[in-house]
Design a protein around this motif. Structure first.
Motif, PDB file in Angstrom:
ATOM      1  N   GLU A   1       0.837  -1.198   0.000  1.00  0.00           N
ATOM      2  CA  GLU A   1       0.000   0.000   0.000  1.00  0.00           C
ATOM      3  C   GLU A   1       0.863   1.237   0.000  1.00  0.00           C
ATOM      4  O   GLU A   1       1.922   1.282   0.633  1.00  0.00           O
ATOM      5  CB  GLU A   1      -0.934   0.035   1.211  1.00  0.00           C
ATOM      6  CG  GLU A   1      -2.318  -0.490   0.910  1.00  0.00           C
ATOM      7  CD  GLU A   1      -3.291  -0.257   2.050  1.00  0.00           C
ATOM      8  OE1 GLU A   1      -4.062  -1.178   2.328  1.00  0.00           O
ATOM      9  OE2 GLU A   1      -3.278   0.838   2.660  1.00  0.00           O
ATOM     10  N   THR A   2       0.392   2.232  -0.713  1.00  0.00           N
ATOM     11  CA  THR A   2       1.052   3.544  -0.715  1.00  0.00           C
ATOM     12  C   THR A   2       0.044   4.553  -0.192  1.00  0.00           C
ATOM     13  O   THR A   2      -1.157   4.293  -0.233  1.00  0.00           O
ATOM     14  CB  THR A   2       1.501   3.924  -2.140  1.00  0.00           C
ATOM     15  OG1 THR A   2       0.334   4.027  -2.962  1.00  0.00           O
ATOM     16  CG2 THR A   2       2.437   2.890  -2.724  1.00  0.00           C
TER      17      THR A   2
ATOM     18  N   ARG B   1       7.536   4.846  -7.709  1.00  0.00           N
ATOM     19  CA  ARG B   1       8.184   5.574  -6.621  1.00  0.00           C
ATOM     20  C   ARG B   1       8.509   4.638  -5.453  1.00  0.00           C
ATOM     21  O   ARG B   1       9.586   4.690  -4.861  1.00  0.00           O
ATOM     22  CB  ARG B   1       7.273   6.719  -6.140  1.00  0.00           C
ATOM     23  CG  ARG B   1       7.884   7.514  -5.018  1.00  0.00           C
ATOM     24  CD  ARG B   1       6.928   8.208  -4.098  1.00  0.00           C
ATOM     25  NE  ARG B   1       5.788   7.462  -3.644  1.00  0.00           N
ATOM     26  CZ  ARG B   1       5.804   6.505  -2.734  1.00  0.00           C
ATOM     27  NH1 ARG B   1       6.931   6.110  -2.164  1.00  0.00           N
ATOM     28  NH2 ARG B   1       4.689   5.883  -2.392  1.00  0.00           N
ATOM     29  N   TYR B   2       7.552   3.761  -5.145  1.00  0.00           N
ATOM     30  CA  TYR B   2       7.688   2.784  -4.059  1.00  0.00           C
ATOM     31  C   TYR B   2       8.890   1.874  -4.296  1.00  0.00           C
ATOM     32  O   TYR B   2       9.701   1.627  -3.400  1.00  0.00           O
ATOM     33  CB  TYR B   2       6.398   1.980  -4.007  1.00  0.00           C
ATOM     34  CG  TYR B   2       6.314   0.872  -2.986  1.00  0.00           C
ATOM     35  CD1 TYR B   2       5.663   1.085  -1.778  1.00  0.00           C
ATOM     36  CD2 TYR B   2       6.818  -0.395  -3.234  1.00  0.00           C
ATOM     37  CE1 TYR B   2       5.541   0.070  -0.844  1.00  0.00           C
ATOM     38  CE2 TYR B   2       6.711  -1.417  -2.310  1.00  0.00           C
ATOM     39  CZ  TYR B   2       6.062  -1.183  -1.113  1.00  0.00           C
ATOM     40  OH  TYR B   2       5.952  -2.187  -0.189  1.00  0.00           O
TER      41      TYR B   2
ATOM     42  N   VAL C   1      11.558   2.435  -6.026  1.00  0.00           N
ATOM     43  CA  VAL C   1      12.822   3.153  -5.862  1.00  0.00           C
ATOM     44  C   VAL C   1      13.107   3.399  -4.378  1.00  0.00           C
ATOM     45  O   VAL C   1      14.203   3.137  -3.894  1.00  0.00           O
ATOM     46  CB  VAL C   1      12.783   4.490  -6.642  1.00  0.00           C
ATOM     47  CG1 VAL C   1      14.048   5.299  -6.386  1.00  0.00           C
ATOM     48  CG2 VAL C   1      12.612   4.220  -8.137  1.00  0.00           C
ATOM     49  N   MET C   2      12.094   3.867  -3.650  1.00  0.00           N
ATOM     50  CA  MET C   2      12.327   4.217  -2.245  1.00  0.00           C
ATOM     51  C   MET C   2      12.507   3.007  -1.337  1.00  0.00           C
ATOM     52  O   MET C   2      13.126   3.106  -0.292  1.00  0.00           O
ATOM     53  CB  MET C   2      11.189   5.101  -1.729  1.00  0.00           C
ATOM     54  CG  MET C   2      11.248   6.521  -2.291  1.00  0.00           C
ATOM     55  SD  MET C   2       9.931   7.572  -1.645  1.00  0.00           S
ATOM     56  CE  MET C   2      10.377   7.647   0.103  1.00  0.00           C
ATOM     57  N   ASN C   3      11.960   1.868  -1.736  1.00  0.00           N
ATOM     58  CA  ASN C   3      12.053   0.678  -0.871  1.00  0.00           C
ATOM     59  C   ASN C   3      12.957  -0.398  -1.465  1.00  0.00           C
ATOM     60  O   ASN C   3      12.868  -1.555  -1.078  1.00  0.00           O
ATOM     61  CB  ASN C   3      10.652   0.100  -0.625  1.00  0.00           C
ATOM     62  CG  ASN C   3       9.750   1.048   0.139  1.00  0.00           C
ATOM     63  OD1 ASN C   3       9.887   1.192   1.356  1.00  0.00           O
ATOM     64  ND2 ASN C   3       8.854   1.723  -0.562  1.00  0.00           N
TER      65      ASN C   3
ATOM     66  N   PRO D   1      12.886  10.556  -5.484  1.00  0.00           N
ATOM     67  CA  PRO D   1      11.498  10.610  -5.020  1.00  0.00           C
ATOM     68  C   PRO D   1      11.407  10.655  -3.492  1.00  0.00           C
ATOM     69  O   PRO D   1      12.299  10.192  -2.790  1.00  0.00           O
ATOM     70  CB  PRO D   1      10.907   9.311  -5.547  1.00  0.00           C
ATOM     71  CG  PRO D   1      12.061   8.377  -5.636  1.00  0.00           C
ATOM     72  CD  PRO D   1      13.262   9.210  -5.949  1.00  0.00           C
TER      73      PRO D   1
ATOM     74  N   ARG E   1       3.398   7.130   4.760  1.00  0.00           N
ATOM     75  CA  ARG E   1       4.347   6.021   4.648  1.00  0.00           C
ATOM     76  C   ARG E   1       3.864   4.970   3.669  1.00  0.00           C
ATOM     77  O   ARG E   1       2.683   4.857   3.375  1.00  0.00           O
ATOM     78  CB  ARG E   1       4.519   5.360   6.019  1.00  0.00           C
ATOM     79  CG  ARG E   1       3.201   4.756   6.466  1.00  0.00           C
ATOM     80  CD  ARG E   1       3.280   4.224   7.867  1.00  0.00           C
ATOM     81  NE  ARG E   1       1.961   4.343   8.480  1.00  0.00           N
ATOM     82  CZ  ARG E   1       1.601   3.721   9.575  1.00  0.00           C
ATOM     83  NH1 ARG E   1       2.456   2.949  10.209  1.00  0.00           N
ATOM     84  NH2 ARG E   1       0.387   3.864  10.062  1.00  0.00           N
ATOM     85  N   ASP E   2       4.813   4.177   3.197  1.00  0.00           N
ATOM     86  CA  ASP E   2       4.519   3.004   2.390  1.00  0.00           C
ATOM     87  C   ASP E   2       4.416   1.790   3.303  1.00  0.00           C
ATOM     88  O   ASP E   2       5.040   1.749   4.366  1.00  0.00           O
ATOM     89  CB  ASP E   2       5.679   2.749   1.418  1.00  0.00           C
ATOM     90  CG  ASP E   2       5.720   3.750   0.267  1.00  0.00           C
ATOM     91  OD1 ASP E   2       4.645   4.207  -0.150  1.00  0.00           O
ATOM     92  OD2 ASP E   2       6.830   4.053  -0.206  1.00  0.00           O
ATOM     93  N   TYR E   3       3.655   0.805   2.857  1.00  0.00           N
ATOM     94  CA  TYR E   3       3.592  -0.468   3.580  1.00  0.00           C
ATOM     95  C   TYR E   3       4.264  -1.557   2.758  1.00  0.00           C
ATOM     96  O   TYR E   3       3.917  -1.756   1.589  1.00  0.00           O
ATOM     97  CB  TYR E   3       2.150  -0.880   3.818  1.00  0.00           C
ATOM     98  CG  TYR E   3       1.410  -0.043   4.829  1.00  0.00           C
ATOM     99  CD1 TYR E   3       1.395  -0.400   6.177  1.00  0.00           C
ATOM    100  CD2 TYR E   3       0.701   1.088   4.446  1.00  0.00           C
ATOM    101  CE1 TYR E   3       0.705   0.355   7.112  1.00  0.00           C
ATOM    102  CE2 TYR E   3       0.006   1.845   5.369  1.00  0.00           C
ATOM    103  CZ  TYR E   3       0.013   1.476   6.699  1.00  0.00           C
ATOM    104  OH  TYR E   3      -0.681   2.234   7.612  1.00  0.00           O
ATOM    105  N   LEU E   4       5.175  -2.275   3.385  1.00  0.00           N
ATOM    106  CA  LEU E   4       5.789  -3.436   2.746  1.00  0.00           C
ATOM    107  C   LEU E   4       4.825  -4.620   2.834  1.00  0.00           C
ATOM    108  O   LEU E   4       3.928  -4.621   3.678  1.00  0.00           O
ATOM    109  CB  LEU E   4       7.113  -3.767   3.444  1.00  0.00           C
ATOM    110  CG  LEU E   4       8.211  -2.711   3.260  1.00  0.00           C
ATOM    111  CD1 LEU E   4       9.362  -2.962   4.216  1.00  0.00           C
ATOM    112  CD2 LEU E   4       8.700  -2.702   1.809  1.00  0.00           C
TER     113      LEU E   4
ATOM    114  N   ILE F   1       1.574  -5.271   5.384  1.00  0.00           N
ATOM    115  CA  ILE F   1       0.168  -5.377   4.935  1.00  0.00           C
ATOM    116  C   ILE F   1      -0.431  -6.699   5.412  1.00  0.00           C
ATOM    117  O   ILE F   1      -1.565  -6.739   5.883  1.00  0.00           O
ATOM    118  CB  ILE F   1       0.081  -5.309   3.399  1.00  0.00           C
ATOM    119  CG1 ILE F   1       0.449  -3.910   2.920  1.00  0.00           C
ATOM    120  CG2 ILE F   1      -1.312  -5.676   2.912  1.00  0.00           C
ATOM    121  CD1 ILE F   1      -0.608  -2.864   3.170  1.00  0.00           C
TER     122      ILE F   1
END
Lengths: 446, 446
Positions: free
Chosen positions: A40-41, A107-108, A110-112, B3, B10-13, B17
């Motif tokens: 999820e973003t 984006r996710y 790249v950032m993660n 980015p 925040r993002d969820y891995l 999730i």
């Protein structure tokens, strides 16, 4: 104050949520079996992330959020006094609402990237927001259901996604046709017809073929100054050829690559038994410009409705975020259209319509506590059941039970309470039955 | 471009999730068993709906969305030139993001009243947005999980909600204490102590008691000009009395009503076997001003964490939207805090951590199509499994399988393919086993 909703948005009633969740659950189960991990973003992204990714038109349709606090304090005097919305906007808004699930996924990634292993397969079922003019069936807030594979060029990914589509629509009992084409094939054909320099425009025009037909499209292309011979050539090549006919022509390297890849994908797909047909469709173009390989689209059989799913391969998913060379391929389910089709064809199971199976009605205030105890035991045992929470006339309660669509009513008066029983009534047949309070669950079948 | 995410989001891995969905699924199952029907409202609401509902502080924390298009075109010249953010805001923004699930529910009830039957029980699990200063564990986008009953004053509703809490925390294996108080009791006590005119202020101060303690609170109240005798009296009445002690005092009608209702709720709750304790807590105040009856809060046992759930009764849910006289009672689960506690106490099942049970690795490019066929059959049969989609060195593939936490690897080389077999390897023990390709599912247990 009379409340209202912003235009283009809507509330969901319980039966609508149950039906929508029926679709989501089937999609989610397939995502899980096929190994697409849920991510999820956030709904809000930096406008920097979103702007410029969807074309000029898309930028206009982004919902932008005003900076909190005294948002005018940092606006330079000259810009403020010029009073131009488009110049003021970037100075007073840093965030926007997600427009699709693909750009946030890039984006996710790249950032993660340090916490993810490539190839990475993700799934997401989340709402997106677009300031489109609201229409029947088109909302400003709607769900997307996406599956993507990042970090591999393997054509097995395309095959897997075709099977994912097949699996979901088979489970929904909605017969579909899955249509395939290839961006390189399209590009090769358009080049061969001498229109290579206007590729995007021609692809966009071909995308409208199913709405316009060949005749109108030809006129339109003529009006736009395309050479009549080229148009004729183009139409011959995209009008019902088989892959092997196109192969014999061996027009150029792009066409050759496209045909090879499509042949392999179709061949692999034919070997696993699918419920739905997969066909090559040379007129399939798809609007989005970032596709570079196989493109696909799903259309329901015997339905007057556009595509209910689509996707394709893109060579460079994350390049614009500073991580080049990551290929990807993904598909999307059009949840709203699938919902409308399922409704139209009566494909939702009946039980989704009803508010529940069983409701308890106390005929006497003194029985409420007894009834409440039974209810709680049943719920602990996993049965969903309901209770009218205050003393009321039997007619009022029965009409409540009826309106909400319960299958059974459990009536509890003093007689029932004193005998540790309840009277079960089937709301369809009207049949009644006296049952021990501990044996209710096993008796909900008459 | 590098980015980034907007602050406070925040993002969820995938593993996050899966864990969050584990909590949501348990809550959703209880909502279903207890008859709270799922509804959804849009993320965007009219600012008219939201403004003024959460106090001045809340209004500041609303995220507002700029009108699309030329948003400055309708702003009068004099207001524009005055250049005051707060005066310009209502002219350039009509929409805001949902701040909680209660106000949208009230609006929903009014707008959909013809399609709903009262009493109406709803549930909702949706994100909300607040422009709070981000802190550790506090985000600007977070989920709320709410259950509400509208249209009945029955105290069985309070009992049911207590049992709903109990059922969820029992299923999560998280021991809690459920604390109850009553707004009328609190109001009666505060009136009795001669502070009736400053009720909200005193309730707000009592709400801080667990952080401040009696001594500091007394000093604070003294500094604010409350009569020392009144303070002493107040502290005596809220410091550890039982309901029956308070009952003997028979201070006034408000206190009497509060005590009667709490006694009934506690009595009913004690009769159904609960997993967790329910206690009367006279110091419980809860900040929100719209509560008018029973208030409740959930605190985890042996945990250094604030409340992980709370709610209460409100007499007039929909009055501000023009539909007076609809009482309601509702509770909320603090999903983020529950998540953090479950993580801290190691309560998430192990399998949520891993990417899956089984991955296929082809040792030879020629075997990929064979492997792919097996994979598809297993997925059709309901087994979630994965596949490394391109030819690669065995070490690379094994490290991928290991990093993603698969339990078993199915190795397929030419020997396996020619014998219609695969080699299953247990990734924990290293043990291997040759298995027929049709018998894989039954062999994932060594």
């Amino acid at each position: 104050m009379k409340p209202s909703l912003p235009k283009g948005t809507r509330d969901y009633l319980p039966a609508e949520i149950r039906k929508r969740n029926y679709i989501f659950d089937i999609i989610r189960d397939a995502f899980h079996r096929f190994g697409y991990e849920p991510i999820e973003t956030p709904a809000m992204e930096s406008l920097q992330t979103l702007t410029g990714k969807y074309g000029d038109e898309g930028d206009k349709l982004l919902f932008k959020i005003i900076n909190n606090g005294d948002f005018l304090s940092d606006v330079p005097e000259d810009i403020y006094l010029a009073r131009e919305s488009k110049d003021l906007l970037p100075l007073i808004a840093k965030r926007g609402l997600r427009y699709d699930l693909t750009v946030p996924f890039a984006r996710y990634l790249v950032m993660n990237r340090n916490q993810l292993k490539l190839p990475f397969k993700r799934s997401a079922i989340q709402p997106v927001w677009r300031a489109d003019r609201p229409q029947r069936g088109r909302y400003q807030e709607f769900y997307q259901c996406d599956a993507d594979i990042a970090g591999t060029a393997s054509l097995y990914s395309e095959c897997e996604l075709i099977q994912l589509y097949d699996s979901v629509f088979a489970a929904l009992k909605l017969p579909v046709q899955i249509r395939l084409n290839h961006r390189k094939l399209l590009q090769g054909i358009i080049q061969h017809c001498g229109m290579g320099e206007r590729f995007s425009e021609v692809a966009g025009l071909i995308d409208k073929l199913d709405k316009m037909g060949f005749e109108k499209l030809g006129a339109e292309m003529g009006a736009r100054g395309f050479d009549p011979k080229g148009i004729k050539n183009l139409f011959r090549l995209i009008q019902d050829p088989t892959l092997s006919e196109l192969k014999q022509d061996s027009l150029n390297e792009l066409v050759k690559t496209g045909i090879e890849e499509l042949t392999l994908i179709l061949d692999l797909s034919s070997r696993v038994g699918l419920h739905n047909s997969v066909v090559f469709d040379p007129t399939l173009a798809r609007g989005l410009s970032y596709y570079t390989g196989c493109i696909l689209e799903v259309v329901a059989i015997d339905a007057n409705m556009g595509s209910i799913g689509g996707g394709g391969r893109y060579d460079d998913l994350t390049g614009s975020f500073g991580m080049p060379g990551i290929p990807g391929v993904g598909i999307s389910f059009g949840a709203e259209r699938i919902y409308d089709l399922m409704e139209e064809k009566g494909l939702f199971p009946d039980h989704l319509q009803s508010g529940g199976k069983l409701i308890f009605l106390s005929l006497d205030a003194e029985c409420m506590s007894y009834t409440f105890g039974i209810l709680m035991d049943l719920r602990k045992g996993g049965l969903a059941c309901e209770f009218y929470p205050e003393p009321a006339k039997i007619n009022k309660m029965m009409s409540y039970a009826n309106d909400r669509g319960f299958d059974y009513v459990a009536l509890v008066g003093l007689d029932e309470m004193n005998a540790s029983k309840v009277t079960l009534k089937n709301m369809k047949t009207g049949e009644q039955k006296s049952v021990n309070s501990t044996e209710i669950k096993d008796n909900l079948n008459f």
